[in-house]
Design a protein around this motif. Structure first.
Motif, PDB file in Angstrom:
ATOM      1  N   TYR A 447      26.303  67.510  58.132  1.00  0.00           N
ATOM      2  CA  TYR A 447      26.270  67.385  56.677  1.00  0.00           C
ATOM      3  C   TYR A 447      25.357  66.251  56.231  1.00  0.00           C
ATOM      4  CZ  TYR A 447      30.590  70.116  57.034  1.00  0.00           C
ATOM      5  OH  TYR A 447      31.511  71.066  57.321  1.00  0.00           O
ATOM      6  N   ASP A 450      25.698  63.662  49.669  1.00  0.00           N
ATOM      7  CA  ASP A 450      25.043  63.768  48.368  1.00  0.00           C
ATOM      8  C   ASP A 450      25.457  62.576  47.497  1.00  0.00           C
ATOM      9  OD1 ASP A 450      23.815  64.660  46.100  1.00  0.00           O
ATOM     10  OD2 ASP A 450      25.286  66.219  45.645  1.00  0.00           O
ATOM     11  N   THR A 476      25.664  67.775  50.429  1.00  0.00           N
ATOM     12  CA  THR A 476      24.648  68.552  49.710  1.00  0.00           C
ATOM     13  C   THR A 476      24.982  70.046  49.667  1.00  0.00           C
ATOM     14  OG1 THR A 476      23.410  68.515  51.777  1.00  0.00           O
ATOM     15  CG2 THR A 476      22.703  66.971  50.073  1.00  0.00           C
ATOM     16  N   ASP A 477      25.814  70.534  50.600  1.00  0.00           N
ATOM     17  CA  ASP A 477      26.172  71.963  50.559  1.00  0.00           C
ATOM     18  C   ASP A 477      27.395  72.220  49.669  1.00  0.00           C
ATOM     19  OD1 ASP A 477      28.278  70.975  51.983  1.00  0.00           O
ATOM     20  OD2 ASP A 477      28.210  72.499  53.573  1.00  0.00           O
ATOM     21  N   SER A 479      30.366  70.805  49.980  1.00  0.00           N
ATOM     22  CA  SER A 479      31.634  70.418  50.607  1.00  0.00           C
ATOM     23  C   SER A 479      32.031  69.024  50.129  1.00  0.00           C
ATOM     24  CB  SER A 479      31.497  70.368  52.130  1.00  0.00           C
ATOM     25  OG  SER A 479      31.032  71.589  52.613  1.00  0.00           O
ATOM     26  N   SER A 501      35.458  73.192  51.377  1.00  0.00           N
ATOM     27  CA  SER A 501      34.115  73.727  51.612  1.00  0.00           C
ATOM     28  C   SER A 501      34.044  75.128  51.003  1.00  0.00           C
ATOM     29  CB  SER A 501      33.798  73.790  53.106  1.00  0.00           C
ATOM     30  OG  SER A 501      34.563  74.808  53.713  1.00  0.00           O
TER      31      SER A 501
END
Ligand code: VG1
Ligand code: CO
Length: 543
Positions: A447, A450, A476-477, A479, A501
């Protein structure tokens, strides 16, 4: 009637937490302890003279003596009328309903919610304001300030009120009305849901099981499900409120509602199972061999609201507490409505509900509710589910899986470490905070961070600011992992770790959340040193 003024000295531990003042029973039994807090509450209020106060609790040990004290103090402090639930019983949402319906200036609710009860268990006092909701922070802060300087309290010298007999009596100038604990609440439920359709469902082959965990919802659930809606007698189990909840932990989750979990995950399980907590504001929803995560339940209720008469006109918006999964955000986006993110605790929804910015709101901690009252409401959520099931004629599992197919699945879990050493818990939180300036942009495992921050909330209605509401690390995804210390416990500290997530691919939805979240779980331990600092190998409760 004589009014006695009693000298007292302050206690230094009367700061209300997430939901009122909670302590172990022996704390409340200290001379003047309850009285100090109640007098401090009256001292911090204005314009209540001659008006109505609602009083009731979840029936736990010390409920009755506390109510007698509160009634005498209310009379001595100039309250006009006190409305009390019969036997001292009022669920939290039922108390909220009465405050609103009878224009009370507020209510005093006696409960430690999901915490165990009995002489060695917990007790609690919560003050609700005239909208029926938990006092906002400016009120609880004023009460706390008062507890630090209190020197005397006022109490009427009067005999105890017979709490079991319906009707009115006087304590001096104040009228005490002992009211049916269930009637007004049941009437409100009937105005929101399609009782005809639910009755047809429950009178057919559909099998339901409601575990009241020997807490407050027993009488409400029997009146609504078994009497009004025609469910089989025995549908409601552990339906007798007991002072110690039968020795159990009245927390509707997979660990503490073990009897229900066993039934619902057994062979020949019923179609639908539900449980509620000590004071009736929480709910757990289960299908046949299926657990509905509370965050998904909130999203699903919002997505299906048009099927329910009380919500057919549409929702003005929705809200969730910060640690709650973002499943409901996806529904809000799809339906073109606003979604607000608030700190943990129902008091933060009050202003949004009053301003009609939101209709439905919820928390990951098994709490869901709407603008019908100003508290989360366990049986309301159960009825909402029954109404959806009656309309859709699908199983609980089918409805949830279908929801994931439409919106994607937000894998979600909460890990609680209960009764941890407070100093270690604070060290853990401080250790996380120390990393915040360097974390953003860093790669952690697979990961990339962010943001990393301490959640702060500015109320969009009154501009009030609430800081330090939980540590968040977002990737950033999309989660997230969130760390908070509980504000409702009474012994040591409880660390809550919230993990989330997002998985858009339906082919990957049927994975166990603990599996899906495993990389995040490992990362959380590594980043926060959970095992090392708590000395625990595993969480106490996994939801
Ligand atoms: C917990 C829950 C929170 C809930 C609060 C009161 O608080 O996490 O979501 O609003 O209990 O619920 P904390 O601070 O322990 O995390 V109840 O049923 O006590 O009225
Ligand atoms: Co509760």
């Amino acid at each position: 009637m004589a009014i006695k003024t009693v000298s007292t000295t302050p206690f230094d531990d009367q700061k209300p937490g997430t939901s009122g003042l909670r302590k172990q029973v022996p704390s409340f039994q200290q001379p003047h302890y309850l009285e100090n807090f109640i007098q401090s509450t009256f001292n911090s209020l204005e314009d209540y003279q001659g008006k109505t106060l609602v009083v009731g609790g979840d029936g736990r040990y010390y409920n009755r003596p506390a109510i007698q004290t509160i009634l005498k103090m209310a009379a001595a402090n100039g309250v006009g009328k006190a409305m009390v639930g019969q036997g001292g019983i009022l669920s939290t949402p039922a108390a909220s309903c009465l405050i609103r319906k009878y224009d009370a200036f507020g209510g005093i609710i006696l409960s430690a919610s999901h915490n165990p009860g009995g002489p060695e268990g917990d007790f609690g006092v919560k003050y609700n304001v005239s909208n029926g909701g938990p006092a906002p922070e400016k009120v609880t802060s004023a009460i706390f300030e008062n507890t630090k300087t209190i020197r005397e309290y006022k109490i009427a010298e009067a005999t105890d009120v017979d709490l079991d007999r319906l009707g009115t009596v006087q304590i001096g100038e104040m009228t005490v009305e002992v009211v049916d604990s269930v009637a007004d609440y049941a009437e409100l439920m009937e105005s929101l849901f399609d009782f005809g359709k639910i009755r047809t469902l429950l009178e057919g082959d559909f099998r339901m099981c409601m575990d009241s965990l020997h807490a407050v919802t027993g009488p409400y659930a029997k009146a609504i499900f078994e009497q009004a809606l025609g469910a089989q007698p025995g549908t409601v189990t552990n339906g007798e409120p007991l002072e110690d909840f039968g020795g159990g932990h009245p927390d509707p989750n997979l660990v503490y509602a073990h009897d229900l979990v066993k039934t619902m995950f057994g062979s020949d399980a019923p179609d639908f199972g539900a449980a509620s907590d000590g004071d009736g504001d929480r709910n757990m929803i289960l299908g046949n061999n299926f657990f509905v995560n509370p965050s998904d339940s909130l999203a699903l209720i919002a997505a299906n609201a048009q099927l329910v008469p009380g919500y057919k006109a549409g929702l003005s918006g929705v809200a969730r507490s910060m640690p709650t999964s973002q499943a409901v955000d996806r529904v809000a986006k799809a339906l073109g409505m606003s979604c607000y993110e608030t700190p943990t605790g129902w008091k933060f929804f009050g202003n949004l509900l009053d301003a009609n910015k939101i209709t439905i709101c919820g928390e990951e901690s098994f709490g869901t509710g709407s603008d019908h009252v100003r508290e989360k409401d366990g049986l309301w959520a159960v009825l909402f589910w029954l109404n959806i099931l009656a309309e859709r004629q699908q199983s609980v599992e089918e409805i949830v899986v279908d929801h994931w197919q439409t919106y994607g699945r937000n894998f979600y879990s909460r890990h609680d470490y209960e009764g941890v050493d407070s100093a270690k818990a604070n060290e853990l939180m401080a250790g996380l905070r120390d990393q915040f300036s360097t974390l953003p942009g860093q790669a952690l495992g697979d990961y990339t961070v962010d943001y990393a921050d301490d959640f702060s909330y500015t109320d969009p209605i009154d501009g009030s600011i609430s800081q330090n509401q939980g540590l968040r690390i977002g990737f950033t995804d999309g989660s997230r992992m969130v760390f908070r210390l509980s504000g409702t416990g009474t012994q040591g500290a409880t660390l809550r770790l919230y993990l989330e997530s997002y998985e858009p691919d339906a082919a990957k939805h049927l994975v166990d959340p603990q599996e899906a979240l495993k990389p995040l779980i490992l990362l959380a331990d590594k980043t926060a040193k959970i095992k090392e600092l708590t000395g625990r190998d595993a969480p106490t409760v996994i939801t």
